[in-house]
Enzyme design. Structure first.
Site, PDB file in Angstrom:
ATOM      1  CE  LYS A   1      -4.889  -1.426  -1.056  1.00 53.98           C
ATOM      2  NZ  LYS A   1      -5.495  -0.099  -0.698  1.00 53.98           N
TER       3      LYS A   1
ATOM      4  CG  ASP B   1      -2.345  -0.046   0.943  1.00 53.09           C
ATOM      5  OD1 ASP B   1      -2.734   0.309  -0.173  1.00 53.09           O
ATOM      6  OD2 ASP B   1      -3.122  -0.444   1.833  1.00 53.09           O
TER       7      ASP B   1
ATOM      8  CD  GLU C   1      -6.914   4.133   0.712  1.00 55.11           C
ATOM      9  OE1 GLU C   1      -7.552   5.187   0.941  1.00 55.11           O
ATOM     10  OE2 GLU C   1      -6.582   3.336   1.608  1.00 55.11           O
TER      11      GLU C   1
ATOM     12  CD  GLU D   1     -12.223  -0.587   2.761  1.00 57.23           C
ATOM     13  OE1 GLU D   1     -12.281  -0.542   4.006  1.00 57.23           O
ATOM     14  OE2 GLU D   1     -11.181  -0.352   2.124  1.00 57.23           O
TER      15      GLU D   1
END
Length: 267
Positions: A66, A36, A68, A136
């Site tokens: 990853k 992340d 967001e 999510e």
């Protein structure tokens, strides 16, 4: 957040993430490892995002990163990282690093406009070159639609059963954390597949009790021996050093070891 006891993921730095990445990489040689990008290490520019992603692979030992969100700047960052030769996983729906603008840990996709935004953002990340997208905290029909619309896999967390794959925080699914703070932040979608926390608590309580009663360590867990002759020599040497009490303690310990191995109450 879970491991470090924070209420959010925001305080975690890239350096902290790299430590976790390296630990995982040392122990997991077969899986695809995705690191992340932490809050604050990729938002300023695509150049910053690429530099951080390079560190995750070079220093963290990851195979991919990853990031967001689906704002234009995030799409550009994802595209730039892919063009730099690094595989990228996207993340839409509830994005924990954006709780300041989301107003907390709030599910997304619960209205028509919000649901369409989830799908459009997932498609935009795919077009930017992402190889997968995390969905999510969105309703199951929204996740199903996004999964159907994409040619890349979706990974669901709190998004129902229609994603390509699923993920949970293993501390949550194992029931490891028993502290009231953790109970406050455990998500509604998490199912506990075990109750490891209660086992850990009992083991620690038993350990404490046995230490206090001096039943641990007993003979079977005191494996290193010294002969009686060497004990006598050791005690004599201590006496010559003026350490009479230490010599007596050594002799008493040797005598106890020959009996039940348990110290006397006044030892």
């Amino acid at each position: 957040m879970v491991v470090h006891g924070h209420d959010t993921t925001l305080p975690i730095s890239l350096d902290v993430m790299l430590e976790h990445c390296r630990a995982v990489a040392r122990g997991a040689s077969r899986p695809l490892l995705v690191g992340d990008l932490s809050f604050g290490c990729y938002e300023s520019s695509s150049t910053q995002a690429v530099d951080s992603a390079v560190r995750v692979l070079k220093e963290g030992g990851m195979d991919a990163i990853k990031l967001e969100g689906g704002a234009p700047s995030r799409i550009s960052a994802a595209k730039a990282i892919v063009e730099a030769g690094i595989a990228v996983m996207g993340h839409v729906g509830l994005t924990p690093q954006a709780i300041s603008v989301l107003g907390g840990f709030r599910p997304q996709g619960k209205t028509v406009d919000s649901a369409i935004k989830v799908v459009e953002t997932a498609i935009a990340l795919q077009e930017a070159g992402c190889f997968s997208v995390v969905l999510e905290c969105v309703p199951a029909p929204v996740a199903a639609a996004a999964t159907s619309a994409l040619k890349i896999p979706t990974i669901g967390i709190g998004a129902g059963p229609f994603c390509s794959g699923q993920v949970l925080v293993y501390h949550d699914l194992l029931g490891m954390m028993q502290h009231p703070h953790h109970a406050k932040v455990t998500p509604k979608f998490c199912k506990q597949f075990g109750n490891v926390g209660s086992v850990i608590n009992k083991a620690l309580s038993d350990y404490k009790q046995e230490v206090e009663t001096r039943s641990f360590p007993g003979p079977s867990h005191t494996p290193y021996k010294i002969t009686a002759t060497d004990v006598d020599g050791f005690a004599n040497a201590l006496q010559k050093m003026g350490l009479g009490e230490a010599a007596d303690a050594a002799a008493a310990a040797a005598e106890n070891s020959e009996n039940d191995g348990k110290p006397s109450e006044n030892s």
